[in-house]
Write a protein that holds these residues in place. Structure first.
Motif, mmCIF file in Angstrom:
data_model
loop_
_atom_site.group_PDB
_atom_site.id
_atom_site.type_symbol
_atom_site.label_atom_id
_atom_site.label_comp_id
_atom_site.label_asym_id
_atom_site.label_seq_id
_atom_site.Cartn_x
_atom_site.Cartn_y
_atom_site.Cartn_z
ATOM 1 N N SER A 169 -24.482 -20.591 34.662
ATOM 2 C CA SER A 169 -23.659 -21.784 34.522
ATOM 3 C C SER A 169 -24.471 -23.042 34.744
ATOM 4 O O SER A 169 -24.053 -24.126 34.372
ATOM 5 N N ALA A 170 -25.626 -22.919 35.345
ATOM 6 C CA ALA A 170 -26.496 -24.082 35.522
ATOM 7 C C ALA A 170 -27.901 -23.612 35.828
ATOM 8 O O ALA A 170 -28.107 -22.474 36.235
ATOM 9 N N VAL A 171 -28.845 -24.491 35.601
ATOM 10 C CA VAL A 171 -30.232 -24.218 35.954
ATOM 11 C C VAL A 171 -30.604 -25.203 37.051
ATOM 12 O O VAL A 171 -30.204 -26.361 37.007
ATOM 13 N N LEU A 172 -31.316 -24.727 38.046
ATOM 14 C CA LEU A 172 -31.677 -25.598 39.158
ATOM 15 C C LEU A 172 -33.175 -25.850 39.175
ATOM 16 O O LEU A 172 -33.961 -25.011 38.753
ATOM 17 N N MET A 181 -37.895 -19.815 37.864
ATOM 18 C CA MET A 181 -36.709 -20.541 37.405
ATOM 19 C C MET A 181 -35.505 -20.097 38.234
ATOM 20 O O MET A 181 -35.371 -18.926 38.549
ATOM 21 N N TRP A 182 -34.694 -21.018 38.552
ATOM 22 C CA TRP A 182 -33.521 -20.712 39.370
ATOM 23 C C TRP A 182 -32.279 -20.982 38.552
ATOM 24 O O TRP A 182 -32.177 -22.027 37.909
ATOM 25 N N ARG A 216 -28.141 -17.935 42.935
ATOM 26 C CA ARG A 216 -29.287 -18.282 42.125
ATOM 27 C C ARG A 216 -30.198 -17.099 41.923
ATOM 28 O O ARG A 216 -30.169 -16.162 42.689
ATOM 29 N N HIS A 217 -30.992 -17.177 40.941
ATOM 30 C CA HIS A 217 -31.966 -16.115 40.776
ATOM 31 C C HIS A 217 -33.291 -16.747 40.425
ATOM 32 O O HIS A 217 -33.382 -17.892 40.053
ATOM 33 N N CYS A 231 -30.643 -12.214 43.764
ATOM 34 C CA CYS A 231 -29.759 -13.205 44.371
ATOM 35 C C CYS A 231 -30.388 -13.772 45.632
ATOM 36 O O CYS A 231 -30.928 -13.029 46.442
ATOM 37 N N VAL A 232 -30.299 -15.070 45.795
ATOM 38 C CA VAL A 232 -30.875 -15.705 46.972
ATOM 39 C C VAL A 232 -29.798 -16.033 47.991
ATOM 40 O O VAL A 232 -29.782 -15.497 49.084
ATOM 41 N N CYS A 233 -28.875 -16.923 47.630
ATOM 42 C CA CYS A 233 -27.763 -17.178 48.543
ATOM 43 C C CYS A 233 -26.660 -17.920 47.817
ATOM 44 O O CYS A 233 -26.794 -18.288 46.663
ATOM 45 N N VAL A 234 -25.556 -18.122 48.522
ATOM 46 C CA VAL A 234 -24.414 -18.812 47.934
ATOM 47 C C VAL A 234 -24.798 -20.251 47.632
ATOM 48 O O VAL A 234 -25.400 -20.932 48.466
ATOM 49 N N TRP A 235 -24.489 -20.682 46.445
ATOM 50 C CA TRP A 235 -24.732 -22.075 46.097
ATOM 51 C C TRP A 235 -23.497 -22.891 46.449
ATOM 52 O O TRP A 235 -23.586 -23.937 47.062
ATOM 53 N N ASP A 236 -22.344 -22.367 46.093
ATOM 54 C CA ASP A 236 -21.108 -23.106 46.299
ATOM 55 C C ASP A 236 -19.949 -22.130 46.178
ATOM 56 O O ASP A 236 -20.033 -21.159 45.433
#
Lengths: 163, 155
Positions: free
Chosen positions: A8-11, B1-2, B75-76, B45-50
């Motif tokens: 859904s998004a790229v960070l 890339m995340w 995120r990955h 998976c790293v952690c909860v973003w939101d």
């Protein structure tokens, strides 16, 4: 478990870095201290360590604060203005990797040599250094001093622009 | 890339988590469940973003209140740089020393789902059945291009 949206998004690295440091600050400041579950804690620690390793541009973020939401916006703005062909993904990689020389830039931007002249390539590198800064040159012999002057020159250009 | 991935899931909160606010408890539960795990074709998976949405809690069948957390973002990473151990010498005499940081280009991602292990068959043969484990997620990369390899070469 159901995946609603695979991407859904790229960070950017900076956003990830900021998110993890924010979580850490928040957890440490709450009373009593909060702790993430074991795996998440270890992984986020490793990710932070990884992002803070040289030559990652975030390695001196704590002291220098080169990166912020504002610099991200500024970089996008300037890229759109001067290099409109740069794709979003390339812009993201430029922000993350901070290429301060042409060979590194060439692995980020696809077929760089066909798309830009040597002069333009150098302009792009200069733009990156102007917006995102660069590492202090290694303090080795006399070259170090010259390098330091270069660094100052970049900063004074910025202030001159501002004035 | 995340990347951020939107996921809906149901988590169970036990009474010992009641001292936390529900949002904190949900976040911890999700981190516990996903962090450091690979989701096929998504990443690590790293952690909860939101947490974008959480429904009202439900009472489970064992009278333990359960809460439904919907949509978590995580995120990955497909990392562009990593420590790589390699020794080789080329004509130009560039050495890959151990613990040097290198930059490589990702060519391919490989996903592997570990099948469940077979139950033990008859006791006749004591030979333990060998199960091979394979990394769930591997990245194939190259360093054979200008700008790649040990980052110091290009400084």
């Amino acid at each position: 478990m159901k995946i609603l949206e695979a991407q859904s998004a790229v960070l950017t690295n900076y956003e990830v870095y900021q998110h993890l440091t924010d979580i850490r600050k928040r957890n440490n400041s709450s009373q009593p201290k909060r702790r993430m579950p074991e795996d998440a804690f270890r992984l986020s620690k490793e990710v932070l360590e990884y992002l803070e390793t040289k030559p990652y541009p975030l390695h001196d973020q704590k002291e220098k604060q080169h990166y912020s939401q504002a610099t991200l916006e500024l970089l996008c703005e300037k890229l759109a203005e001067k290099f409109p062909d740069i794709t979003k993904a390339e812009g993201l990689a430029i922000f993350d990797v901070r290429p301060t020389n042409i060979p590194v830039l060439a692995i980020i931007v696809e077929s760089l040599e066909d798309r830009y002249t040597e002069e333009e390539q150098q302009q792009l590198v200069d733009l990156v250094i102007e917006v995102l800064g660069q590492d202090d040159p290694e303090p080795e012999e006399e070259e170090g001093e010259e390098g330091a002057e270069d660094g100052d020159a970049v900063q004074s250009v910025e202030t001159a622009n501002g004035a | 890339m995340w990347i951020v991935t939107k996921i809906a899931d149901l988590v169970q909160l036990k009474p010992q988590d009641f001292y936390k606010t529900s949002l904190e408890a949900i976040e911890d539960k999700i981190n516990e469940k996903y962090a450091n795990k690979v989701i096929p074709n998504i990443g690590l998976c790293v952690c909860v973003w939101d947490i974008t949405d959480a429904s009202e809690g439900l009472i489970g069948q064992y009278d333990e209140p359960a809460r439904v957390a919907f949509v978590t973002n995580r995120r990955h990473s497909v990392e562009a740089e990593k420590v790589w151990l390699w020794k080789s010498d080329e004509e130009t005499q560039l050495y890959y020393d151990t613990h040097e940081i290198v930059r490589f280009m990702v060519l391919e991602e490989r996903w592997y789902t570990q099948p469940p292990t077979k139950p033990k068959e008859s006791t006749d043969s004591d030979a333990p059945t060998k199960t091979t484990y394979q990394a769930p997620y591997s990245i194939i990369g190259t360093m054979a291009a200008p700008g790649l390899g040990i980052t110091l070469w290009w400084e």
